[in-house]
Design an enzyme around this catalytic site. Structure first.
Site, PDB file in Angstrom:
ATOM      1  N   LYS A 238       0.839  -1.200   0.000  1.00 11.75           N
ATOM      2  CA  LYS A 238       0.000   0.000   0.000  1.00 11.75           C
ATOM      3  C   LYS A 238       0.877   1.255   0.000  1.00 11.75           C
ATOM      4  O   LYS A 238       1.975   1.236   0.566  1.00 11.75           O
ATOM      5  CB  LYS A 238      -0.857   0.034   1.282  1.00 11.75           C
ATOM      6  CG  LYS A 238      -1.989  -0.972   1.354  1.00 11.75           C
ATOM      7  CD  LYS A 238      -2.723  -0.832   2.686  1.00 11.75           C
ATOM      8  CE  LYS A 238      -3.837  -1.873   2.840  1.00 11.75           C
ATOM      9  NZ  LYS A 238      -4.927  -1.700   1.883  1.00 11.75           N
ATOM     10  N   ARG A 312     -10.106 -11.515   2.615  1.00 11.96           N
ATOM     11  CA  ARG A 312     -11.012 -12.541   2.093  1.00 11.96           C
ATOM     12  C   ARG A 312     -10.349 -13.911   2.105  1.00 11.96           C
ATOM     13  O   ARG A 312     -11.017 -14.932   2.198  1.00 11.96           O
ATOM     14  CB  ARG A 312     -11.477 -12.141   0.684  1.00 11.96           C
ATOM     15  CG  ARG A 312     -10.368 -12.079  -0.322  1.00 11.96           C
ATOM     16  CD  ARG A 312     -10.790 -11.358  -1.597  1.00 11.96           C
ATOM     17  NE  ARG A 312     -10.878  -9.905  -1.441  1.00 11.96           N
ATOM     18  CZ  ARG A 312     -11.252  -9.075  -2.418  1.00 11.96           C
ATOM     19  NH1 ARG A 312     -11.583  -9.546  -3.603  1.00 11.96           N
ATOM     20  NH2 ARG A 312     -11.297  -7.774  -2.206  1.00 11.96           N
TER      21      ARG A 312
HETATM   22  N1  BES Z   1      -7.994  -3.813   4.807  1.00  9.49           N
HETATM   23  C1  BES Z   1      -8.167  -3.462   3.444  1.00  9.49           C
HETATM   24  C2  BES Z   1      -9.486  -2.733   3.180  1.00  9.49           C
HETATM   25  C3  BES Z   1      -9.682  -1.391   3.828  1.00  9.49           C
HETATM   26  C4  BES Z   1      -8.904  -0.311   3.467  1.00  9.49           C
HETATM   27  C5  BES Z   1     -10.678  -1.232   4.750  1.00  9.49           C
HETATM   28  C6  BES Z   1      -9.121   0.908   4.048  1.00  9.49           C
HETATM   29  C7  BES Z   1     -10.925   0.003   5.312  1.00  9.49           C
HETATM   30  C8  BES Z   1     -10.116   1.069   4.963  1.00  9.49           C
HETATM   31  C9  BES Z   1      -8.172  -4.695   2.559  1.00  9.49           C
HETATM   32  O1  BES Z   1      -7.349  -5.711   2.980  1.00  9.49           O
HETATM   33  C10 BES Z   1      -7.699  -4.255   1.227  1.00  9.49           C
HETATM   34  O2  BES Z   1      -6.581  -3.867   1.134  1.00  9.49           O
HETATM   35  N2  BES Z   1      -8.584  -4.321   0.239  1.00  9.49           N
HETATM   36  C11 BES Z   1      -8.262  -3.906  -1.083  1.00  9.49           C
HETATM   37  C12 BES Z   1      -8.794  -4.934  -2.035  1.00  9.49           C
HETATM   38  C13 BES Z   1      -8.261  -4.803  -3.442  1.00  9.49           C
HETATM   39  C14 BES Z   1      -6.790  -5.145  -3.489  1.00  9.49           C
HETATM   40  C15 BES Z   1      -9.046  -5.715  -4.350  1.00  9.49           C
HETATM   41  C16 BES Z   1      -8.918  -2.547  -1.330  1.00  9.49           C
HETATM   42  O3  BES Z   1     -10.032  -2.319  -0.839  1.00  9.49           O
HETATM   43  O4  BES Z   1      -8.314  -1.730  -2.001  1.00  9.49           O
HETATM   44 MN    MN Z   2      -5.367  -5.523   2.251  1.00 11.30          MN
END
Ligand code: BES
Ligand code: MN
Ligand code: ZN
Length: 457
Positions: A238, A312
């Protein structure tokens, strides 16, 4: 009882009068000329959030005027919770009814919450006589559950890794006489390959925490909580802005523990199970990689399209285990997607289920508890977006649109139980509101607790 609630044997307390444009004249009529003159001289307006302390002749406090929304306007049922952080120390009582006396009292308890692990805060010395007809013991257990969840979320990842999350689960389990089992190491790699895959980049070992409580013959309710103790994104790392708040990525686990506390403390007639895959999604030479393929616990082969879609993955194996004993109700909580936040904003968690009656019941309970949820669809035509060319499924969809829905559809592949519900939560309050201090938040647990209390008391 919660420290914000006075015992019945204590003083009755200073009266708080709730006033709005519709009842202000009537309420002020009941006061003497002197109080009315003082309210006018002080420029008090019966508007939401306005506060006036009425003096006694001897210099004491005669009462409190507090402005709330007038009926018909958009009402914040937690508004009275503002008082717990603004009134002078003392015992108070509601002299007339706010819009919802029970939620107003609850807002005192959960509004007084402070995260004091690293910097001592002054506890609020404002205490409330629980309004007549309100079950103060039940409000106390709700507030304890909320505080537990908030504490776990607020604790930074250096002090809240998989080990510490396990310790918190054990402490809770021990307090309620539950059985706590943990799977890690070789056995985790063999039985829960996706949990192991996500956690193997971190020196803090991944594990599955399994709490069981209650009578085997009672209806089986299983809570599954995403316990990603920190989410760097993995090798699909990230940006710093996206990583900043990822200590809260175990918010689903925290929520399931907070709800479990409420259920066990109330002794609801259920056989409760709480499953928490606890991992850290780190970057290192042992991290799982984009395009790796793993065979899940259920036997479904999963190609990794993005290592940041880790929640997931860990939930998939935990949900598979949950599903194996065919419980009456499976509910999972997860800070799963940014897309759910884009769709619904921070304060409205997304709810997914195929059970229409259940969805309606939970939505209703959410409104009644001021713990709202909004249903999004498990839209099957989008399932094809998860297709992989080399395995049974990818962990992310092509295109990335409808990301909250495709994440939910990925989870659905691992569950057969008819009553399954998934909450995509934010688990965070960005700036303080009455009853909701800034920081970690326990979303959807109070709505679920209300529903389960009604079904299984
Ligand atoms: N933990 C994150 C989702 C998240 C981010 C929740 C910010 C609340 C605030 C999750 O693990 C994630 O990174 N999801 C990605 C999925 C994508 C790679 C398909 C997302 O939401 O960008
Ligand atoms: Mn994530
Ligand atoms: Zn995550």
């Amino acid at each position: 009882m919660h420290p914000q609630f006075a015992a019945a044997t204590e003083a009755r307390g200073t009266p708080i009068w709730f006033v709005h444009a519709g009842n202000a004249d009537e309420v002020l009529q009941a006061f003497g000329d002197r109080e009315r003159a003082f309210a006018a001289a002080a420029g008090f307006e019966a508007k939401p959030g306005k506060l006036l302390l009425l003096p006694k002749l001897d210099g004491g406090l005669a009462g409190v005027l507090f402005g709330i929304e007038k009926p018909g306007d958009l009402i914040d049922l937690f508004r009275p919770g503002q008082l717990v952080n603004t009134l002078p120390a003392g015992i108070y009582r509601f002299a007339n009814a706010p819009h919802d006396a029970r939620l107003a009292a609850l807002a005192f308890a959960i509004g007084a919450y402070k995260f004091t692990r690293y910097r001592k805060g002054k506890p609020s010395k404002v205490r409330l006589n629980v309004p007549d007809g309100v079950d103060g013991e039940d409000l106390s257990r709700i507030a304890e559950g909320v505080a537990l969840a908030r504490d776990l979320i607020n604790t930074p990842s250096n002090d809240m890794g998989p080990d510490e999350l396990e310790a918190a689960a054990r402490t809770l389990g021990d307090a309620h006489g539950a059985k706590v089992e943990v799977t890690s190491g070789e056995k985790l790699a063999k039985d829960f390959p996706l949990i192991h895959a996500v956690g193997m980049g971190s020196p803090r070992a991944p594990r599955l925490i399994d709490i069981t409580w209650g009578n085997d013959t009672d209806p089986k309710v299983t809570l599954v909580g995403k316990g990603v103790c920190f989410d760097t994104g993995g090798l699909d790392i990230k940006p710093s802005s996206g990583m900043l708040n990822m200590k809260k990525d175990m918010g689903g686990a925290a929520t399931s523990l907070g709800l479990a506390h409420m259920i066990m403390s109330r002794k609801l007639k259920v056989r409760l199970r709480v499953l928490i895959p606890a991992v850290e999604n780190s970057t290192s030479g042992t991290s799982f990689r984009p395009r790796d393929i793993f065979t899940s616990r259920k036997g479904i082969t999963v190609e990794i399209g993005n290592t940041d879609a880790e929640g997931r993955l860990v939930l998939a194996d935990a949900l598979s285990l949950a599903d194996e004993e065919k419980p009456d109700f499976i509910v999972n909580f997860a800070t799963l997607t940014g897309a759910a936040r884009v769709a619904l904003g921070p304060d409205l968690p997304a709810m997914f289920t195929d059970d229409d009656a259940l969805a309606a019941d939970v939505a209703k309970a959410g409104l009644a508890e001021n713990d709202p949820v909004w249903r999004l669809p498990l839209w099957m035509p989008y399932e094809a977006l998860l297709d992989s060319k080399v395995s049974d499924t990818n962990n992310v969809s092509t295109g990335g649109l409808g990301g909250a829905i495709t994440a939910a559809l990925f989870l659905k592949k691992f569950v057969t139980a008819p009553s399954w519900m998934h909450f995509d939560i934010f688990a965070w309050t960005a700036s303080s509101k009455p009853g909701r201090p800034e920081g970690g938040e326990c979303q959807t647990a109070r709505a679920l607790y209300a529903l389960l209390s009604e079904r299984y008391s």
